[in-house]
Design a protein around this motif. Structure first.
Motif, PDB file in Angstrom:
ATOM      1  N   MET A   5       0.821  -1.211   0.000  1.00  0.00           N
ATOM      2  CA  MET A   5       0.000   0.000   0.000  1.00  0.00           C
ATOM      3  C   MET A   5       0.855   1.261   0.000  1.00  0.00           C
ATOM      4  O   MET A   5       0.647   2.172  -0.802  1.00  0.00           O
ATOM      5  CB  MET A   5      -0.922   0.000   1.224  1.00  0.00           C
ATOM      6  CG  MET A   5      -2.181  -0.821   1.078  1.00  0.00           C
ATOM      7  SD  MET A   5      -3.390  -0.018   0.008  1.00  0.00           S
ATOM      8  CE  MET A   5      -3.796   1.412   0.993  1.00  0.00           C
ATOM      9  N   ARG A  40       1.070   3.680  -3.213  1.00  0.00           N
ATOM     10  CA  ARG A  40       0.497   5.008  -3.019  1.00  0.00           C
ATOM     11  C   ARG A  40       1.541   6.085  -3.320  1.00  0.00           C
ATOM     12  O   ARG A  40       1.252   7.075  -3.994  1.00  0.00           O
ATOM     13  CB  ARG A  40      -0.027   5.164  -1.593  1.00  0.00           C
ATOM     14  CG  ARG A  40      -0.680   6.533  -1.343  1.00  0.00           C
ATOM     15  CD  ARG A  40      -1.128   6.689   0.090  1.00  0.00           C
ATOM     16  NE  ARG A  40      -2.228   5.810   0.400  1.00  0.00           N
ATOM     17  CZ  ARG A  40      -2.248   4.970   1.420  1.00  0.00           C
ATOM     18  NH1 ARG A  40      -1.205   4.906   2.238  1.00  0.00           N
ATOM     19  NH2 ARG A  40      -3.290   4.210   1.646  1.00  0.00           N
ATOM     20  N   LEU A  80      -6.447   1.366  -1.949  1.00  0.00           N
ATOM     21  CA  LEU A  80      -5.489   2.248  -2.601  1.00  0.00           C
ATOM     22  C   LEU A  80      -6.182   3.261  -3.499  1.00  0.00           C
ATOM     23  O   LEU A  80      -5.888   4.461  -3.450  1.00  0.00           O
ATOM     24  CB  LEU A  80      -4.495   1.411  -3.419  1.00  0.00           C
ATOM     25  CG  LEU A  80      -3.384   2.169  -4.159  1.00  0.00           C
ATOM     26  CD1 LEU A  80      -2.466   2.860  -3.170  1.00  0.00           C
ATOM     27  CD2 LEU A  80      -2.597   1.209  -5.035  1.00  0.00           C
TER      28      LEU A  80
END
Length: 668
Positions: A251, A255, A327
């Motif tokens: 994640m 990101r 996400l």
């Protein structure tokens, strides 16, 4: 126990070709004991006695050695695991500690790849790769922890296995992060337009477009080798009980990668409060970057992220789905919140087109929400998207209504010199023409959506632009016609400020012609206004033309009236002289006044002059031909007949040019 160790990577080993980190040299065990403890004293004595006998026979016996590898150790461990499930009392084999020694050695020798692009990927396809070690350690830790959970005597061993298992998983976590961050083979350049450069050669432009499209389609840009390694690593971490750590790394890394890519497009996270505090000039510069980012996410990034998650976590579909949703949902809401924040900013007419750009972007680039996201998530995101669209659309309609209000409030009494086109007309028509040329379909959609929503929320008529008898006319067209009619009424009121009625008609002609020409030059606004409105406006224009001729030239023709010139069959010269005198004076005044008037449209200017000539010249020529002979040639003729028909026609051609020269100055 003597150990000879080398690196665990292919190509990273030392000079010793016979032994590696997976190999341990051990003395021959003549005992049946395999639990790592010393053999019983009786057996130990027997072994020593046998060795002494060998020496006595004159043969020097060296300590026999066997090649003991991780593979052999794991085979022993698997055999033990099968055995211990049936008999919990089985003794712990020494191969477990030996295997743990080898794993610790392998872990200490292993290094992460340097964090620089282009570095080679670690060789994780080796039979005894670290991934396989991780798999074995997870299995060993899981089985023994379960089997000996109530056996405190095995606590130290279980703790050691747990500690080494954690070390292995921590390494996998670091390697998973490094692979995600550093192993991309292509960086998507969404600033490239997927179209050929007009300045490039034909073949070169097509090649460039193909490369650009290929770059976008390859997002997020990992090689097949990297994807395979990421998949294996994720699988081992999750099966080893490190799902949270694996997902957290994924994640954070993805990101950051998306935010970095969006930053390259010029878009950065801006809170709703910050948007509302920004000056419009600064906010206006942010909108194109937001549009690029939104389109990139809708058409490239989100689909790419879903494909990546499904590839990396193919063995865990629920994890892939959860990661993708978490996400992209946050980023999606962040993008939509920007649009909503813009909708809350102070309204003004110059903002309309940026608002419509945002509306088009929101409505036209996320038709695939239902296919990308699970049902519940898709429903939430669609609601957020529709809410943002609705607010932007409502703001756009309010701006149009503000335009209506600004037209209505323009009550200034200042006259435009020469009856020229009023600035309000120019601004309004240019504004509406641009809106229709560039955004007609969008505006039609905005008004339609808003109308449907208002009907759903209320039984009363939602907006005043709905009150139209023509059922085939769209809400936008109806409102547009209302604005145009309002403009016409405001212009009519302004025309009353001219003391000269003829000039007020010229003013209305100028403005009416300007409006018609703008509509004629734009198929979009012509379609929106409709033929009926256009014909009515053309009819009004002809009426202004007739009113102008009546106010100016019909009065002049009155001087050429033959009534009262003949008395008892004779021409009354004093009356005739007065008629010529009045005609001359009136024509000079008309020329002096109306030469300073303005008709900026050349075609209408020419049509006016031709129309005037067609009325005046035949009448004057006839009057002159019939009565000029009654005047005494010489001084009398020169005094009363100042203009020949050709002179009058020439002077008429000088009207409406905005000049102030008089006939008197010209004659001198």
């Amino acid at each position: 126990m003597e150990k000879e160790m080398s690196s665990s990577f292919k190509g990273r080993g030392g000079d010793d070709k016979n032994y590696g980190a997976d190999t341990t040299l051990l003395p021959v065990e003549t005992s049946n004991c395999s639990n790592g403890k010393d053999p019983p004293a009786a057996e130990k004595n027997e072994t020593e006695e046998a060795q002494e006998k060998e020496k006595d026979r004159g043969g020097e016996v060296e300590e026999a050695q066997i090649k003991y590898t991780m593979e052999k150790a794991w085979e022993d461990i698997e055999h033990f695991l099968l055995k211990v499930e049936a008999d919990v009392g089985s003794e712990i084999p020494d191969s477990i500690n030996q295997y743990l020694d080898l794993v610790e050695e392998k872990t200490s020798k292993r290094e992460l790849p340097e964090k620089s692009k282009g570095c080679p990927l670690p060789d994780l396809d080796d039979d005894w790769s670290f991934l396989k070690v991780a798999q074995q350690m997870s299995k060993l830790h899981k089985h023994l922890s379960k089997i000996f959970q109530l056996d405190s005597s095995q606590g130290p061993l279980i703790n050691r296995i747990g500690r080494i298992h954690q070390q292995v998983m921590c390494y996998l976590e670091d390697e998973f992060r490094a692979l995600l961050e550093e192993s991309r083979v292509v960086e998507p350049d969404v600033n490239q337009e997927p179209a050929a450069d007009q300045c490039a050669e034909p073949g070169e432009g097509q090649d460039q477009a193909a490369r650009s499209n290929e770059t976008l389609s390859n997002f997020p840009g990992y090689s097949q080798e990297a994807l395979a390694t990421l998949n294996k690593t994720a699988k081992e971490m999750i099966s080893g009980g490190y799902e949270f750590e694996c997902c957290e790394v994924y994640m954070m890394t993805r990101r950051n990668a998306i935010e970095e890519t969006l930053n390259k497009l010029g878009f950065e996270k801006i809170s709703i409060d910050d948007v509302q505090k920004m000056q419009w000039d600064a906010l206006e510069r942010e909108i194109p970057s937001w549009i690029k980012a939104f389109k990139a996410c809708a058409n490239v990034y989100f689909a790419g992220e879903r494909k990546l998650a499904e590839t990396v976590f193919s063995d865990n579909p629920s994890v892939a789905k959860s990661l993708f949703n978490s996400l992209t949902r946050v980023l999606f809401l962040q993008l939509v919140n920007f649009a909503e924040a813009v909708a809350l900013s102070k309204r003004s007419t110059e903002k309309l087109f940026k608002f419509l750009d945002i509306y088009e972007t929101l409505r036209g680039n996320f038709s695939n929400i239902d296919s990308l996201f699970p049902e519940e998530c898709a429903k939430e995101l669609n609601e957020q998207l529709m809410t943002a669209c609705s607010r932007i659309g409502e703001t756009a309609i309010c701006i149009f209504r503000d335009l209506e209000s600004s037209i209505q409030s323009d009550t200034g009494r200042t006259q435009v010199p020469g009856g020229a086109v009023h600035p309000l007309t120019r601004y309004t028509m240019n504004y509406l023409k641009y809106a229709c040329d560039e955004y007609k379909d969008t505006l039609e959609r905005v008004y339609k959506d808003h109308s449907q929503m208002e009907r759903a929320n209320s039984t009363s008529q939602p907006l005043d632009y709905q009150g139209n008898d023509d059922e085939n006319q769209s809400p936008f067209s109806t409102h547009l016609i209302k604005i145009m009619d309002l403009l016409d009424s405001v212009l009519d009121a302004k025309s009353k400020h001219y003391k000269d009625v003829a000039l007020s008609n010229i003013f209305m002609m100028n403005n009416g012609r300007y409006i018609l020409q703008k509509i004629k030059g734009s198929p979009e606004i012509r379609e929106a206004m409709g033929d009926n409105w256009y014909r009515k406006k053309s009819y009004d224009l002809r009426n202004y033309h007739q009113n102008y001729k009546r106010e100016t030239w019909m009065k002049l023709l009155g001087c050429l009236n033959q009534e009262g010139l003949n008395v008892n069959g004779k021409v009354v010269k004093p009356v005739l002289k007065e008629r010529f005198k009045s005609f001359n004076a009136m024509f000079e005044e008309i020329h002096k006044t109306q030469s300073s008037w303005v008709v900026s449209d050349k075609q209408m200017q020419s049509e006016l002059r031709v129309s005037i000539v067609g009325v005046i010249i035949p009448a004057y020529r006839s009057f002159l031909g019939r009565f000029s002979g009654y005047l005494t040639p010489g001084r009398q003729t020169e005094k009363y007949i100042k203009f020949q028909p050709e002179d009058i026609e020439t002077y008429i051609e000088e009207l409406f040019d905005g000049n102030t020269a008089s006939l008197g100055r010209r004659k001198t």
